[in-house]
Design a protein around this motif. Structure first.
Motif, PDB file in Angstrom:
ATOM      1  N   VAL A  74      71.731  68.209 -13.991  1.00 18.62           N
ATOM      2  CA  VAL A  74      71.178  67.487 -15.128  1.00 18.62           C
ATOM      3  C   VAL A  74      71.173  65.981 -14.911  1.00 18.62           C
ATOM      4  CG1 VAL A  74      71.955  69.307 -16.681  1.00 18.62           C
ATOM      5  CG2 VAL A  74      73.379  67.273 -16.371  1.00 18.62           C
ATOM      6  N   GLY A  75      71.832  65.495 -13.881  1.00 19.21           N
ATOM      7  CA  GLY A  75      71.928  64.062 -13.626  1.00 19.21           C
ATOM      8  C   GLY A  75      73.247  63.508 -14.113  1.00 19.21           C
ATOM      9  N   THR A  76      73.700  62.460 -13.476  1.00 20.74           N
ATOM     10  CA  THR A  76      75.003  61.880 -13.784  1.00 20.74           C
ATOM     11  C   THR A  76      75.045  61.298 -15.193  1.00 20.74           C
ATOM     12  OG1 THR A  76      75.205  61.314 -11.440  1.00 20.74           O
ATOM     13  CG2 THR A  76      76.773  60.305 -12.945  1.00 20.74           C
ATOM     14  N   LYS A  77      74.014  60.570 -15.551  1.00 26.37           N
ATOM     15  CA  LYS A  77      73.997  59.948 -16.874  1.00 26.37           C
ATOM     16  C   LYS A  77      74.058  61.003 -17.979  1.00 26.37           C
ATOM     17  CE  LYS A  77      70.918  57.327 -19.892  1.00 26.37           C
ATOM     18  NZ  LYS A  77      69.661  56.549 -19.992  1.00 26.37           N
ATOM     19  N   ARG A  78      73.270  62.060 -17.849  1.00 23.78           N
ATOM     20  CA  ARG A  78      73.284  63.110 -18.873  1.00 23.78           C
ATOM     21  C   ARG A  78      74.628  63.840 -18.911  1.00 23.78           C
ATOM     22  NH1 ARG A  78      67.946  63.924 -16.718  1.00 23.78           N
ATOM     23  NH2 ARG A  78      66.356  63.300 -18.221  1.00 23.78           N
ATOM     24  N   ALA A  79      75.234  64.024 -17.762  1.00 23.23           N
ATOM     25  CA  ALA A  79      76.537  64.682 -17.723  1.00 23.23           C
ATOM     26  C   ALA A  79      77.584  63.830 -18.431  1.00 23.23           C
ATOM     27  CB  ALA A  79      76.949  64.949 -16.279  1.00 23.23           C
ATOM     28  N   ILE A  80      77.548  62.515 -18.201  1.00 22.77           N
ATOM     29  CA  ILE A  80      78.478  61.624 -18.900  1.00 22.77           C
ATOM     30  C   ILE A  80      78.234  61.683 -20.401  1.00 22.77           C
ATOM     31  CG2 ILE A  80      79.168  59.219 -19.242  1.00 22.77           C
ATOM     32  CD1 ILE A  80      78.473  58.719 -16.301  1.00 22.77           C
ATOM     33  N   PHE A  81      76.961  61.635 -20.792  1.00 24.36           N
ATOM     34  CA  PHE A  81      76.627  61.695 -22.217  1.00 24.36           C
ATOM     35  C   PHE A  81      77.153  62.989 -22.839  1.00 24.36           C
ATOM     36  CE2 PHE A  81      74.056  62.380 -25.955  1.00 24.36           C
ATOM     37  CZ  PHE A  81      73.906  61.109 -26.492  1.00 24.36           C
ATOM     38  N   ILE A 121      79.202  47.571 -20.336  1.00 23.13           N
ATOM     39  CA  ILE A 121      79.638  47.455 -21.732  1.00 23.13           C
ATOM     40  C   ILE A 121      79.808  48.841 -22.359  1.00 23.13           C
ATOM     41  CG2 ILE A 121      78.991  46.613 -24.017  1.00 23.13           C
ATOM     42  CD1 ILE A 121      77.492  44.340 -22.586  1.00 23.13           C
ATOM     43  N   ALA A 122      78.839  49.730 -22.099  1.00 21.90           N
ATOM     44  CA  ALA A 122      78.944  51.092 -22.625  1.00 21.90           C
ATOM     45  C   ALA A 122      80.206  51.771 -22.109  1.00 21.90           C
ATOM     46  CB  ALA A 122      77.712  51.900 -22.224  1.00 21.90           C
ATOM     47  N   TYR A 123      80.455  51.597 -20.811  1.00 26.73           N
ATOM     48  CA  TYR A 123      81.638  52.215 -20.217  1.00 26.73           C
ATOM     49  C   TYR A 123      82.925  51.676 -20.841  1.00 26.73           C
ATOM     50  CZ  TYR A 123      85.433  52.983 -16.940  1.00 26.73           C
ATOM     51  OH  TYR A 123      86.650  53.300 -16.388  1.00 26.73           O
ATOM     52  N   LEU A 124      82.998  50.367 -21.010  1.00 29.60           N
ATOM     53  CA  LEU A 124      84.210  49.775 -21.578  1.00 29.60           C
ATOM     54  C   LEU A 124      84.475  50.306 -22.978  1.00 29.60           C
ATOM     55  CD1 LEU A 124      83.896  46.071 -20.386  1.00 29.60           C
ATOM     56  CD2 LEU A 124      85.287  47.895 -19.415  1.00 29.60           C
ATOM     57  N   LEU A 125      83.421  50.562 -23.736  1.00 29.82           N
ATOM     58  CA  LEU A 125      83.595  51.081 -25.089  1.00 29.82           C
ATOM     59  C   LEU A 125      84.081  52.522 -25.070  1.00 29.82           C
ATOM     60  CD1 LEU A 125      80.479  49.531 -26.856  1.00 29.82           C
ATOM     61  CD2 LEU A 125      82.876  49.062 -27.378  1.00 29.82           C
ATOM     62  N   TYR A 126      83.326  53.400 -24.406  1.00 32.30           N
ATOM     63  CA  TYR A 126      83.727  54.811 -24.484  1.00 32.30           C
ATOM     64  C   TYR A 126      85.000  55.088 -23.707  1.00 32.30           C
ATOM     65  CZ  TYR A 126      81.258  55.938 -20.004  1.00 32.30           C
ATOM     66  OH  TYR A 126      80.825  56.019 -18.691  1.00 32.30           O
ATOM     67  N   ASN A 127      85.236  54.338 -22.631  1.00 30.66           N
ATOM     68  CA  ASN A 127      86.476  54.556 -21.887  1.00 30.66           C
ATOM     69  C   ASN A 127      87.689  54.111 -22.693  1.00 30.66           C
ATOM     70  OD1 ASN A 127      87.864  55.205 -19.235  1.00 30.66           O
ATOM     71  ND2 ASN A 127      88.467  53.081 -19.489  1.00 30.66           N
ATOM     72  N   ASP A 128      87.523  53.076 -23.518  1.00 28.76           N
ATOM     73  CA  ASP A 128      88.636  52.657 -24.358  1.00 28.76           C
ATOM     74  C   ASP A 128      88.985  53.746 -25.361  1.00 28.76           C
ATOM     75  OD1 ASP A 128      90.232  50.233 -24.332  1.00 28.76           O
ATOM     76  OD2 ASP A 128      89.700  50.029 -26.444  1.00 28.76           O
ATOM     77  N   ALA A 135      79.401  54.277 -30.157  1.00 29.36           N
ATOM     78  CA  ALA A 135      78.822  53.033 -29.646  1.00 29.36           C
ATOM     79  C   ALA A 135      78.536  53.147 -28.151  1.00 29.36           C
ATOM     80  CB  ALA A 135      79.777  51.867 -29.918  1.00 29.36           C
ATOM     81  N   GLY A 136      79.462  53.755 -27.424  1.00 30.06           N
ATOM     82  CA  GLY A 136      79.245  53.938 -25.992  1.00 30.06           C
ATOM     83  C   GLY A 136      78.044  54.815 -25.698  1.00 30.06           C
ATOM     84  N   MET A 137      77.888  55.899 -26.474  1.00 28.74           N
ATOM     85  CA  MET A 137      76.744  56.788 -26.270  1.00 28.74           C
ATOM     86  C   MET A 137      75.431  56.093 -26.587  1.00 28.74           C
ATOM     87  SD  MET A 137      77.857  60.642 -27.439  1.00 28.74           S
ATOM     88  CE  MET A 137      78.480  60.190 -29.050  1.00 28.74           C
ATOM     89  N   LEU A 138      75.418  55.318 -27.659  1.00 26.30           N
ATOM     90  CA  LEU A 138      74.186  54.631 -28.038  1.00 26.30           C
ATOM     91  C   LEU A 138      73.750  53.653 -26.948  1.00 26.30           C
ATOM     92  CD1 LEU A 138      74.819  53.921 -31.837  1.00 26.30           C
ATOM     93  CD2 LEU A 138      73.246  55.596 -30.827  1.00 26.30           C
ATOM     94  N   LEU A 139      74.693  52.920 -26.398  1.00 28.14           N
ATOM     95  CA  LEU A 139      74.353  51.992 -25.322  1.00 28.14           C
ATOM     96  C   LEU A 139      73.953  52.742 -24.056  1.00 28.14           C
ATOM     97  CD1 LEU A 139      77.046  49.181 -25.707  1.00 28.14           C
ATOM     98  CD2 LEU A 139      74.635  49.124 -26.365  1.00 28.14           C
ATOM     99  N   LEU A 140      74.632  53.859 -23.795  1.00 26.30           N
ATOM    100  CA  LEU A 140      74.336  54.628 -22.590  1.00 26.30           C
ATOM    101  C   LEU A 140      72.906  55.153 -22.617  1.00 26.30           C
ATOM    102  CD1 LEU A 140      75.549  55.730 -19.946  1.00 26.30           C
ATOM    103  CD2 LEU A 140      76.208  57.796 -21.224  1.00 26.30           C
ATOM    104  N   THR A 141      72.400  55.510 -23.789  1.00 25.42           N
ATOM    105  CA  THR A 141      71.026  56.004 -23.877  1.00 25.42           C
ATOM    106  C   THR A 141      70.006  54.931 -23.493  1.00 25.42           C
ATOM    107  OG1 THR A 141      70.852  55.410 -26.232  1.00 25.42           O
ATOM    108  CG2 THR A 141      71.622  57.636 -25.705  1.00 25.42           C
ATOM    109  N   ARG A 142      70.399  53.678 -23.583  1.00 22.08           N
ATOM    110  CA  ARG A 142      69.493  52.571 -23.276  1.00 22.08           C
ATOM    111  C   ARG A 142      69.576  52.137 -21.814  1.00 22.08           C
ATOM    112  NH1 ARG A 142      67.452  50.183 -27.732  1.00 22.08           N
ATOM    113  NH2 ARG A 142      67.071  48.249 -26.585  1.00 22.08           N
TER     114      ARG A 142
END
Length: 324
Positions: free
Chosen positions: A154-161, A98-105, A261-268
């Motif tokens: 730094v890790g993949t998740k942090r790099a995406i963020f 869901i996070a990906y679909l939001l920020y990728n859009d 919204a994508g970042m907020l979900l990604l943090t979770r």
């Protein structure tokens, strides 16, 4: 390096096509014929580089065969239903999807409507937009490679963020700072987009490559289908904002909703928990997911490059990489 190589390959063909188009008269061609040849060159480019995997990749037997009495069309829908049914059993995977679909859009909308913004709001010429497209292709090669290395530390998740923070800054800068007829500023923002474009796409795919739903990697299929299925949300918000306010700047600013919204979900998203839920313990990372960064980069799948052909229309995708 798959995405990075794709940008480089696409940029090379794009450069050749732009030379052909701009110098058509010197080659004894009219504009229409130059466009036709450019389109033909894209097909030939794809065909040529398709020969490499055909000859070099090992053929493997399919994991599953079509059951007796089934049809491919109906079997596909049944498999999709089964995948959606199983997805709630993997809550962390679903949360990342869901996070990906939001920020990728948001990313895809910025890419798709950048030239429209540049021409209509900034009053830039087609020549400027064309030059930015070419620049983006080659800078994106280095950007994808740079973010790949960053994720190792730094890790993949942090790099995406981090990339999403930059995307958010791009939208804010474009809204409040970029002035009309500021070609230099448009080039600068294009360079920033090029750096984060390949990184955000490639790392998202790598993080998702720990596919939990077997057999056949069905969740990756859902990943691709979902990306296409929600691609209208960003343009819809952009169009409604433009219609109700009459301002391209407010319309581009409205896209910040997708990034935030994508970042907020990604943090979770708990990457380690997601992999444990999937039973993929061999690739499970430490708490800061550095292990996953190393492993997922080895598993990441890139897109082969192909050239963008023909002249650049007024509403072309100014920052979009060639399709793979």
């Amino acid at each position: 390096m798959g995405f990075a190589t794709g940008y480089l390959g696409g940029g090379l063909l794009l450069a050749l096509n732009l030379v052909l188009f701009s110098k058509a008269a010197d080659f004894g061609l009219d504009t229409a014929m130059a466009v036709r040849i450019s389109l033909l060159s894209a097909g030939a480019w794809w065909a040529l580089f398709t020969l490499i995997p055909i000859r070099m990749l090992k053929s493997r037997e399919p994991r599953r065969r079509l059951p007796a009495g089934e049809r491919y069309a109906t079997a596909g829908f049944k498999q999709l239903r089964a995948t959606l049914t199983k997805l709630p059993s993997y809550p962390q995977t679903m949360l990342f999807l869901i996070a990906y679909l939001l920020y990728n859009d948001g990313i895809q909308t910025v890419i798709a409507l950048s030239s429209q913004f540049g021409q209509e709001e900034l009053k830039l010429s087609i020549d400027t937009l064309t030059a930015v497209i070419l620049m983006v292709q080659f800078i994106a090669f280095f950007g994808a490679a740079i973010f790949g290395r960053i994720s190792r530390y730094v890790g993949t998740k942090r790099a995406i963020f981090g990339s999403l923070v930059i995307w958010t800054g791009v939208v804010i800068y474009t809204y409040g700072v970029l002035k009309a007829e500021d070609a230099a500023g448009f080039f600068a923002i294009g360079a920033v987009i090029a750096v984060v474009l390949g990184g955000s796409q490639a790392l998202s795919r790598s993080l998702f490559s720990h596919d939990p739903i077997r057999p056949g990697g069905r969740i990756l299929h859902l990943y691709e289908v979902s990306e296409r299925g929600t691609s209208w949300l960003g343009p819809l918000l952009f169009g409604l904002s433009l219609q109700f306010t009459g301002s391209y700047r407010i319309a581009i600013l409205s896209l910040i909703v997708f990034f935030v919204a994508g970042m907020l979900l990604l943090t979770r998203v708990n990457v380690a928990q997601a992999i444990r839920e999937a039973g993929n313990e061999a690739g499970a990372p430490s708490s800061d997911d550095k292990t996953l960064a190393l492993e997922s980069l080895r598993q990441g799948v890139g897109r082969p490059g192909a050239g963008l052909t023909g002249p650049i229309p007024a509403h072309s995708d100014a920052f979009r990489p060639p399709p793979g």
